[in-house]
Scaffold this active site. Structure first.
Site, PDB file in Angstrom:
ATOM      1  N   ARG A 304      26.302 -33.566 -15.739  1.00  0.00           N
ATOM      2  CA  ARG A 304      25.275 -34.593 -16.426  1.00  0.00           C
ATOM      3  C   ARG A 304      25.428 -34.844 -17.568  1.00  0.00           C
ATOM      4  NH1 ARG A 304      20.868 -37.642 -14.531  1.00  0.00           N
ATOM      5  NH2 ARG A 304      20.863 -36.824 -12.414  1.00  0.00           N
ATOM      6  N   GLU A 705      12.309 -37.268 -16.109  1.00  0.00           N
ATOM      7  CA  GLU A 705      13.189 -36.762 -17.458  1.00  0.00           C
ATOM      8  C   GLU A 705      13.303 -37.443 -18.320  1.00  0.00           C
ATOM      9  OE1 GLU A 705      16.087 -35.740 -14.094  1.00  0.00           O
ATOM     10  OE2 GLU A 705      16.312 -34.103 -15.167  1.00  0.00           O
TER      11      GLU A 705
HETATM   12  N1  LUZ Z   1      19.554 -31.289 -10.214  1.00  0.00           N
HETATM   13  C1  LUZ Z   1      20.701 -31.174  -9.370  1.00  0.00           C
HETATM   14  C2  LUZ Z   1      19.258 -32.238 -11.047  1.00  0.00           C
HETATM   15  O1  LUZ Z   1      21.064 -30.599  -8.350  1.00  0.00           O
HETATM   16  N2  LUZ Z   1      21.461 -32.508  -9.569  1.00  0.00           N
HETATM   17  C3  LUZ Z   1      21.300 -33.539 -10.790  1.00  0.00           C
HETATM   18  O2  LUZ Z   1      21.940 -34.242 -10.894  1.00  0.00           O
HETATM   19  C4  LUZ Z   1      19.883 -33.165 -11.217  1.00  0.00           C
HETATM   20  N3  LUZ Z   1      19.652 -33.975 -12.499  1.00  0.00           N
HETATM   21  C5  LUZ Z   1      18.558 -33.686 -13.049  1.00  0.00           C
HETATM   22  C6  LUZ Z   1      17.889 -32.775 -12.672  1.00  0.00           C
HETATM   23  N4  LUZ Z   1      18.085 -31.825 -11.749  1.00  0.00           N
HETATM   24 MO1  MOS Z   2      14.739 -31.088 -12.631  1.00  0.00          MO
HETATM   25  S1  MOS Z   2      15.727 -30.536 -14.580  1.00  0.00           S
HETATM   26  O1  MOS Z   2      15.092 -32.383 -12.350  1.00  0.00           O
HETATM   27  O2  MOS Z   2      14.473 -29.814 -11.912  1.00  0.00           O
END
Ligand code: LUZ
Ligand code: MOS
Length: 756
Positions: A304, A705
């Site tokens: 990410r 987020e």
């Molecule tokens: N969790 C995950 C996340 O497993 N994959 C993601 O792309 C993600 N993005 C934001 C927060 N948690």
């Molecule tokens: Mo989250 S960082 O979307 O658990």
């Protein structure tokens, strides 16, 4: 509509893990964590603890009936340390006793004889030694090597961001209760019931169908309970399996702070090239992610970061490389933004450094390079961009010219206080980057009294997802909200869930609720058509009544439901939603991973006390792309919280590990988080009205987020204030900008002429 939990929260009636009534005979756990960060376990002495009054048993890795393994992405994380310890706080033993007090006291009696090994706490050091969690990854766009020759200005630098403690108000915890047939029910404070179920299954050796993971709600998660709730659940379940007794372990705050991972610190090198018109032609960046001692979610977080390395800008030539570096810290993990904020900080730093070198306002470079619709991200997806719309609306609405003049006038008239101003545009991709995770299910029952029960995989953690699920059901059925109840999350009711994470929970689960309710409504309309001797197409259910051809019929929702039951028509539905059209090919690092992007722009003004280094944030003025918010109250709350949490990360929250890998900032007296007094005096949030179609639930874009990253603007506003006082300061890009760091910057290279 208000968050449906607000009354319960205010009255103290909401049920968290600690509010679940205890079953008679419940035992309590406490963990003995490794006192050193890296070493070989020579001997673990537990006999004294085992004979401590009230102690029932002490468990170690030898008691594991399945596999001693809880790694999700990479199987590199034992539940209990065996011969090696890899971080301070790594579980070595679990004491189970008749009271919490006895369990904790007995932990103090455990002695570990550990031969210390060398400790790495720094990501760059780990990378130099080849200590990588996964192979590095590189995203490419255009021809970076050819592009430098076309640049009139090239600027290089380094940027560092520190970690962040999640500080959910409810600490981690679990409560395992034995059921019949050898089943175990685990109440867990987790964002990811299925991840807990898998981890417990692996450690206990029980099949997943023997495990029911139940979640009523969390007192906050922020990513900290996406993967790291597994440990406590697995420990409690293991003890429960052995002892056939309920076992609970809710972590004391300091244990939680010491034993769990946090936001990943990153250190990064950048090089940015611009032409004479200030168009960014080339950007090269290398990220060193401090993953900690095991993979946890780090590879996904790393990804990410790469996806967000150009934030809201179109840059035609990019090379971004990211290393996930293994150190001897607790495994770092998901935290709101999930690597995105760390990537965005670096491009913003690069732009600011270029602007400072060229003597132009950073906002000019920012604005000139904003994404247009149709521009490609480095990973191939084309933007449907609202960056210009948000930026321009913010300039106009908040009268940027007047704001700038006010700041300039203040700075002319004040010697010992300076103001700084910064723009922070945000572009955040919505979907789990792992395509397969973008699926969800909902189970909807309509009972014969007309009341409706909705269960999904969504975990309520304060973000208001239950309220949104209720809105979806009551909107589709067109019935009063009071007829809909959102039930607790349970793996026996909804299986194979994705974590409540990635801002995607309301979208994914909401779409499944929408599908289930729509299907039940379709059946009900057929029933109404039979009852009222008309066609299903002419039937509508509106405001709790059945209408035909636009006329109220007098038949109520409840009568319709009963009529369906009498005709033996199903009043239940289990629906499955999978986000369409998304894909990603990791071999090429190209694809269309996101359902859509959320955009926004924040203008931040901060005032710095140049004698003391203290500061206040005057204003964060935002234009935010909600799509069409289905719940403006909740969504504004998410934005306000995100801004303050992002600001905390960027300014005052300082995670400190010493060279031996011990957490020094392990309480709230040494780890400072924003309180009500540090909240910006003015947070203005204006929606961008768009009519674009999108894949969000009811076109209401994800809001969890993205707003966190507005907080990055606070860092740059403070930097600008420092430079207003001390134009010759050569400041590093190193967050958080604590008052101490601000003070050092204010007097860097000019200690001899302190004013006043
Ligand atoms: N969790 C995950 C996340 O497993 N994959 C993601 O792309 C993600 N993005 C934001 C927060 N948690
Ligand atoms: Mo989250 S960082 O979307 O658990």
């Amino acid at each position: 509509m208000k968050n449906i939990d607000s009354t319960g929260h205010t009255r103290g009636e909401s049920i968290y893990l600690d509010d679940i009534p205890l079953v008679q005979g419940t035992l309590f756990g406490a963990v003995f964590g490794s006192p050193v960060a890296h070493g070989i376990v020579r001997r673990l002495q537990v006999t004294e603890a085992a004979s401590y009054p009230g102690v029932v048993r002490v468990f170690t890795f030898r008691d594991i009936k399945g596999d001693n393994q809880i790694g999700g992405i990479v199987p590199d994380e034992p539940l209990f340390a065996e011969e090696h310890v890899h971080f301070c706080g790594m579980p070595l033993a679990l004491v189970v006793a008749v009271s919490e007090k006895a369990a904790r006291a007995a932990v103090q009696k455990i002695r570990a004889d550990i031969e210390p090994l060398s400790v790495i706490v720094d990501a760059r050091v780990a990378q130099a030694k080849g200590e990588l969690i996964v192979p590095p990854r590189t995203f490419r766009l255009g021809d970076i090597d050819g592009a430098w020759a076309l640049c009139d200005h090239i600027v290089e630098g380094r940027a560092d961001t520190n970690g962040q403690e999640h500080l959910y108000i409810e600490t981690q915890g679990a409560y395992a209760v034995p059921m019949e047939n050898g089943n175990i029910r685990v109440y867990s404070s987790t964002q990811a019931p299925t991840a807990v179920q898998r981890a417990v299954s692996k450690v206990t050796g029980l099949p997943m169908h023997a495990l029911d993971i139940e979640v009523t709600r969390l007192g906050g998660g922020f990513g900290g309970k996406e993967d790291q709730a597994n440990v406590w659940a697995a420990l409690c379940a293991l003890a429960c399996l052995h002892l056939k007794k309920p076992v609970k372990y809710a972590l004391p705050r300091t244990d939680d702070m010491v034993m769990t991972g946090k936001r990943h610190p990153y250190s990064s090198d950048f090089r940015i090239g611009l032409d004479k018109d200030l168009k960014i032609l080339a950007y090269e960046v290398t990220f060193y992610q401090n993953a900690g001692a095991a993979a946890d979610l780090s590879p996904a977080v790393l990804e990410r970061t790469l996806f967000h390395c150009t934030n809201s800008y179109f840059i035609p030539n990019v090379r971004a490389t990211a290393y996930s570096c293994r150190t001897h810290l607790p495994p770092n993990t998901a935290f709101r933004g999930f690597g995105g904020p760390q990537g965005m900080f670096v491009i913003e730093a690069a732009i600011v450094k270029a602007a400072e070198k060229l003597g132009v306002d950073a906002a000019i470079i920012q604005k000139r390079n904003l994404l247009h619709t149709g521009d490609a991200f480095p990973y191939g997806q084309l933007a449907v961009s609202e960056t210009h719309a948000c930026w321009e609306k913010s300039e106009e609405l908040y009268d940027i010219a007047a704001m700038r003049e006010e700041v300039a006038a203040f700075n002319r008239s004040q010697q010992l206080f300076k103001k700084g101003i910064a723009f922070m545009p945000v572009c955040f991709g919505i979907s789990f980057t792992k395509t397969l995770m973008n699926q969800a299910r909902a189970l909807v029952h309509v009972y014969t009294d007309g009341s409706v029960s909705v269960t999904t995989g969504a975990v309520e953690m304060g973000q208001g997802v239950s309220t949104k699920m209720m809105q979806v059901a009551s909107t589709v059925f067109s019935i009063d909200d009071s007829l809909v109840r959102i039930q607790s999350t349970s793996t026996m009711k909804i299986a194979n869930t994705s974590p409540s994470a990635a801002s995607a929970t309301a979208d994914l689960n909401g779409k499944a609720v929408l599908m289930a309710c729509t299907e039940i409504l379709r059946r009900l309309k057929d029933v109404a058509a039979l009852e009222l001797n008309t066609t299903a197409e002419s039937v509508e259910v509106k405001a709790g009544m059945v209408w035909v051809g636009g006329q109220a019929t007098g038949m109520t929702w409840k009568q319709l439901v009963m009529a369906a039951f009498v005709r033996r028509v199903s009043l239940s539905e289990h629906a499955h939603y999978a986000t369409p059209d998304i894909h990603f090919d990791p071999a090429k690092e190209k694809g269309h991973p996101f359902a859509y992007h959320v955009y926004g722009t924040a203008i931040v003004v901060a005032t710095l006390d140049c004698l003391r280094g203290r500061y206040t944030v005057d204003a964060v003025k935002v234009v935010h792309d909600f799509g069409v918010s289905m719940n403006p109250l909740i969504d504004r709350g998410q934005i306000e919280g995100g801004i303050v949490q992002g600001m905390g990360w960027m300014t005052m929250e300082e995670v400190v590990y010493d060279d031996t890998g011990r957490l020094r900032s392990n309480t709230l007296s040494t780890y400072k988080v924003p309180d009500i007094y540090s909240v910006p005096r003015d947070i203005s949030i204006e929606p961008l009205h768009t009519q674009q179609d999108n894949l969000a639930i009811f076109r209401s874009k994800a809001v969890g987020e993205p707003p966190l990253m507005y907080g990055i603007g606070v860092y740059f506003a403070l930097r600008s204030a420092i430079r207003a006082f001390n134009p010759s300061a050569e400041l590093s890009f190193s967050a958080p900008m604590t008052p101490e760091k601000a003070l050092m910057g204010l007097y860097e290279k000019q200690l001899e002429h302190v004013p006043g």
